[in-house]
Design an enzyme around this catalytic site. Sequence first.
Site, mmCIF file in Angstrom:
data_model
loop_
_atom_site.group_PDB
_atom_site.id
_atom_site.type_symbol
_atom_site.label_atom_id
_atom_site.label_comp_id
_atom_site.label_asym_id
_atom_site.label_seq_id
_atom_site.Cartn_x
_atom_site.Cartn_y
_atom_site.Cartn_z
ATOM 1 N N LYS A 253 -37.104 54.872 22.500
ATOM 2 C CA LYS A 253 -36.646 56.249 22.662
ATOM 3 C C LYS A 253 -36.509 56.857 21.287
ATOM 4 O O LYS A 253 -36.775 56.217 20.280
ATOM 5 C CB LYS A 253 -35.300 56.235 23.382
ATOM 6 C CG LYS A 253 -35.347 55.554 24.733
ATOM 7 C CD LYS A 253 -35.812 56.475 25.832
ATOM 8 C CE LYS A 253 -35.815 55.768 27.168
ATOM 9 N NZ LYS A 253 -34.552 55.843 27.849
ATOM 10 N N TYR B 7 -42.381 49.532 27.071
ATOM 11 C CA TYR B 7 -41.390 50.387 26.451
ATOM 12 C C TYR B 7 -41.695 50.531 24.969
ATOM 13 O O TYR B 7 -41.808 49.555 24.257
ATOM 14 C CB TYR B 7 -40.016 49.752 26.645
ATOM 15 C CG TYR B 7 -38.896 50.636 26.223
ATOM 16 C CD1 TYR B 7 -38.348 51.533 27.126
ATOM 17 C CD2 TYR B 7 -38.416 50.595 24.935
ATOM 18 C CE1 TYR B 7 -37.328 52.360 26.738
ATOM 19 C CE2 TYR B 7 -37.396 51.417 24.540
ATOM 20 C CZ TYR B 7 -36.851 52.303 25.446
ATOM 21 O OH TYR B 7 -35.851 53.123 25.057
ATOM 22 N N ASP C 293 -36.922 58.982 11.388
ATOM 23 C CA ASP C 293 -35.958 58.102 10.728
ATOM 24 C C ASP C 293 -36.785 57.195 9.829
ATOM 25 O O ASP C 293 -37.593 56.409 10.313
ATOM 26 C CB ASP C 293 -35.227 57.310 11.816
ATOM 27 C CG ASP C 293 -34.313 56.219 11.270
ATOM 28 O OD1 ASP C 293 -34.385 55.896 10.063
ATOM 29 O OD2 ASP C 293 -33.531 55.671 12.070
HETATM 30 P P1 13P Z 1 -31.209 54.905 15.265
HETATM 31 O O1 13P Z 1 -31.933 55.207 16.548
HETATM 32 O O2 13P Z 1 -30.406 56.063 14.776
HETATM 33 O O3 13P Z 1 -32.142 54.362 14.223
HETATM 34 O O4 13P Z 1 -30.126 53.800 15.589
HETATM 35 C C1 13P Z 1 -30.546 52.573 16.083
HETATM 36 C C2 13P Z 1 -29.420 51.633 16.330
HETATM 37 O O5 13P Z 1 -29.665 50.546 16.776
HETATM 38 C C3 13P Z 1 -28.041 52.050 16.035
HETATM 39 O O6 13P Z 1 -27.087 51.108 16.447
HETATM 40 MG MG MG Z 2 -32.289 54.102 12.290
HETATM 41 MG MG MG Z 3 -31.126 57.866 14.272
#
Ligand code: 13P
Ligand code: MG
Ligand code: MG
Length: 383
Positions: A230, A227, A11
Amino acid sequence: EKITVSVIKADVGGLCGHTLAPEDLLEACEGVLEEAVDEIIIDYYVTRCGDDIDLIMTHKLGCDNEKVHGLAWKAFEEATKVAKELKLYGAGQDLLADSFSGNVRGLGPGCAEMEFVERKSEPIVVFCCDKTDPTAFNLPLFKMFADPFNTAGLVFDPSMISGFRFEVHDVIGHKKVYLDTPEEMYMLLALIGDYERYAIKRVYRRKDNEIAAVVSTEKINYIAGEYVGKDDPVAIVRAQSGFPAVGEVLEPFANPHFVPGWMRGSHWGPLMPVSEEDAKPTRFDGPPRIMALGFQLCDGMLVGPNDLFEDKGFDRAREKALEMADIIRRMGPFQPHRLPATMMEYTTVPKVLKALEDRFIPLEGLELVEEGGVKRKDRGDVE
Ligand code: 13P
Ligand code: MG
Ligand code: MG
Ligand code: 13P
Ligand code: MG
Ligand code: MG
């Protein structure tokens, strides 16, 4: 001669918020990969699920190859430049390291790779997700490779009747264990039903140890007890002739299950199977989404994709997922919509506790139990 399929994802910015990786970013990645065809890779397909870019690549260099991983890193760097120019949200989010070294593991991107001798006909399914975690694959991989009510081939295909071997990672203990189904099915379930600690990394066919499935689990690990976040995962599954049929690979998603990773990476939500076109989550930043792209390999070339969840046969699954979303959304910040503390991506709870430090009063007449000292019966204790 062996072919490697590498799916590397990151991302690197969303339009707007965490919703979508726009075309500009995909084009930046494609530009980099196109240059590497015949030099490093045989073929590629670039797509996105929500704000996650997925680079699907084939080559002959094996898993964890520095050139292939370096190429993916370069593609994400180019896309990040565009994301920064456009001031997209979270530009460069998953490029945690300043520079590339060796392979992308530990640097931020997620990665699922498998190397095998291409069969006479080699159907593969690439799954790409958004707003969920690698453990989202625990339940469906179990169904695909260990549940005869899902996969008829376990009963009818002589190559599958001896079962599959699951490589399960203990992401807190930094250990892995191999469990064989059907004999060890209950032990397998005892582990993989626990999303806080166990994730399926790979599945092998026991008859000949052929690789059958692999999931990106990079960022799920805790480093030195801390952590590190994820990750919205990808997976590759081989299908037909000795593996589950394509329809058996897809069938677990006809009945949506709850997965972690919705809104702020801190909520449970139903995993909704969608077409590539519909992989654009926005409701409460979700609901969590999965798409399935089917390819036939042809001497390493990616013939396809066939957008497998486009099928009207999954319309009811989508409806069910939306109903599940309505139901669990009612819980707002309460569990079981909210994830347990150990699984939340971020939270202000530690700050709230700090602010209330002096205001907590001991409960009279009750002995303090040491933290973590709560005793539970294990099965052996039950008479
Ligand atoms: P992503 O893991 O897709 O970047 O989304 C993070 C998030 O906080 C969406 O509410
Ligand atoms: Mg994101
Ligand atoms: Mg994402
Ligand atoms: P076909 O008869 O269409 O080849 O399908 C065989 C099969 O395995 C379907 O699941
Ligand atoms: Mg192509
Ligand atoms: Mg996420």
